[in-house]
Design an enzyme around this catalytic site. Structure first.
Site: not given
Lengths: 429, 429
Positions: B252, B255, B319-320, B353, B412
């Site tokens: 991670q 990145h 996220e993960h 991934d 209506h």
């Protein structure tokens, strides 16, 4: 209504364009309100109620007490309560079927993936005040929230109409607050001493409420969808009953002067008949001034063929689309852009607005090209889960290694290589 | 990495806070780019390529020709092509199972409602350039677009990496354009002479791309989700293998310097061991400078109990989320906020991934509290349809009348009353 006959396709974009809403000025007015609530919390909410709504509301009065909610039931007629309960049942049944069972999928031997649905923990619903107390919207937003298992369902409304409170009880709203306007959106987005902060905000409102939702969305609070004026498109042929078509056009037009109403037909005769009966029916409506104003901007379009009609309707992407035609279900198959579709002569939009079971929170303004209406999905997140066995990693691992290497992400590759090496060491071939 | 032992719950919000991203300056820089593309079309795209990327690109060269795409295949190794094809197959299988059959539901006798899924007609995918050619993201976005039946799938990328072109071919991208940055988002949002206008835009990018997506979203173009730096949280106990945990943290961290990495454990021993091996493994990475920077902002948190760990992970909404623990599947049931969950010692994040089958476009920055990752749902709209028979309207009609009257929406009500009256006239009791 304006009647347009056989427009060229090149004219369609202009013909179908929605009025442009300039939001900059409104956003500039709303931003300080958001900032004030963020900084001042409950006290700011009390001050803003005084300033904008001329209401004296102490900090203690923001929260609607359980007693007040309970008292609402006694103030409604049995007929209305029975109607609300029946609508609740139909809407609940339709949304309950949207639950998806967990299905584990083995994509390769030893590689198992699935999705689980989890209700968004905290959601906020906004219900505006004004002349029409939208308790139906409490059902439309509250029922899927309840089914999703949202733990905190906050409702902000400046209205104290007993039907709103009664509906809030039915759908299991956890806390009701007497807050209206942009400040209600701010309260739910940031949280105050009384109002819990939520992760997603739903519901209709005026331009200030809409602008507030767009501003907090930019800050990462999820919202249901972008909003615009409500609209209906009707495609009718000679099998349609003109009085019904006119009544459906008017039931949309009465929403407000900015409502959008469109009639498409291959029959000149149908268009003339609808236009005639429209005038008569309009004269009998309490909200006729509003409806008349909406009709001024609305159009009846005569096209040559059914194929033209379908293309035009897909280009328009109506929030509500009524197909009052002979082969309604077959044509519905060819509709790719619409919020909700109503088939045949006995399916008025108002049935879907209240009680048939479908949701009435739908994409307006052409957003139906990319957005769906509110559903159970709007209140859940789908979390993917995966489990790989040692054998599974031996299957998928080399694929991951090759791809990670080609993307120059070496550590991604090593996270796999390390494990494969350890497996090889434990079980030498 | 910073080790924090037994923090008080009141400290959690600060501990788990993501770095604040100030977007105003970037938006101010991006807005004129959007305006330039909107006004100038292809010529503006060519000018901006010159200005920002020092590339001479004629208007004719914006579109990547079929020949160029076809030529890509020959430039890739057989091993990589086989890997991409296997990943394609796994991802396709997992996303195919997300298709929902149409189910007609009779909510009351004669009242039938259903939902149909329709692919968004035109979608745009953005794939950034840079050191890592993200062909895996072409698969992750293109496969669900293909399965959804999107008619136009536009891909903009400044990269001419053959793996990106090869993947684009596999997923059936209709048009590839050599356009990068905020101007690519503008081209797809507004359309130019070459680039078709799309209704929804997907894909990662730098801060300029992200800002451009947020700006066009405000104008009504749908986007996949708000974006932030990528992140992983790992919950590990003494059954975890420290070297594997360290490798996952690093995959991670590589990145980018702004990546977020979090290790949570009830075991002091595990934390020490991971910290030790982390340093060794870091030294061997090509992208170690970037990873080291990310680790500086990252944390290892020692907590007392599993209940604490679960609460902390739900508060963080990673996220993960990797669960390297004994009872991983049981704990996963208690996770309510996460993008994707990885169970056990042999399920590294990098498998998801690239190739296990789940989608890697996931909510970062805590957005997992309200958002799901990309799935087939992201590429379809669900249109509700309803059909009511005359008998059905006699069942549901009175409910609609009562509710419409209570909401003061007379037209209506009349749309129903008129039909009920006509039915009563045709069949007097």
């Amino acid at each position: 209504m304006n009647i347009i006959s056989f427009p060229e396709r090149t004219e369609w974009p202009n013909l179908l364009a929605r009025p442009i809403q300039s939001t900059q000025q409104i956003e500039a007015a709303v931003a300080p309100i958001l900032a004030q609530v963020r900084a001042g919390g409950d006290v700011a909410l009390s001050e803003l109620a005084k300033k904008f709504d001329q209401i004296d509301l102490s900090v203690e009065q923001l929260h609607v007490s359980a007693n007040e909610l309970d008292a609402a039931e006694a103030q409604l007629s049995d007929e209305l309560k029975a109607a609300i309960r029946q609508a609740y049942q139909n809407i609940r049944l339709f949304h309950e079927k949207q639950k998806q069972p967990v299905e584990k999928i083995e994509t390769m031997p030893g590689v198992t993936c699935w999705r689980k649905s989890v209700g968004i923990e905290k959601v906020g619903l906004y219900i505006p005040g004004g002349t029409a107390p939208l308790f139906s919207t409490v059902l439309m937003l509250g029922i899927p929230a309840q089914l999703a298992g949202c733990r905190e369902i906050v409702l902000c409304t400046p209205s104290n109409h007993p039907a709103i409170y009664f509906a809030a009880r039915l759908v299991g709203v956890t806390n009701v607050f007497r807050i209206g306007g942009a400040q209600a959106i701010a309260a739910m987005a940031y949280g105050t001493e009384s109002v819990p902060q939520v992760y997603k905000i739903f519901g209709p409102g005026n331009q200030y409420v809409t602008a507030a939702k767009m501003l907090v969305a930019k800050e990462g609070i999820a919202i249901d969808m972008p909003a615009g004026p409500s609209e209906v498109a009707i495609y009718a042929d000679d099998s349609a009953i003109p009085a019904f078509v006119a009544a459906d056009l008017l039931s949309q037009a009465e929403h407000g002067a900015d409502s959008q109403v469109l009639l498409v037909s291959t029959s000149k005769k149908l268009i003339s008949s609808v236009n005639l009966t429209l005038t008569t029916q309009l004269g009998r409506l309490p909200r006729q001034a509003m409806a008349a104003k909406a009709l001024e901007n609305s159009k009846m379009i005569l096209v040559e063929t059914q194929a033209d009609a379908i293309d035009l309707l897909n280009a328009y992407a109506a929030e509500h689309l009524i197909l009052s035609i002979d082969n309604a279900e077959a044509v519905a198959e060819q509709i790719i852009n619409a919020g909700s579709i109503f088939l045949g002569n006995y399916t008025p939009e108002s049935a879907g607005d209240y009680a048939s079971g479908t949701n009435h929170t739908l994409p307006t303004n052409g957003f139906a090209r990319a957005y769906s209406g509110v559903s159970l999905d709007s209140f859940v997140k789908k979390i993917t889960v995966q489990h790989i066995t040692p054998g599974g990693l031996q299957n998928v691992g080399p694929v991951v290694e090759a791809m990670a290497e080609a993307e120059s992400l070496d550590a991604h590759k090593r996270a796999v290589s390390l494990r494969l090496a350890s497996l090889a060491e434990a079980n030498p071939a």
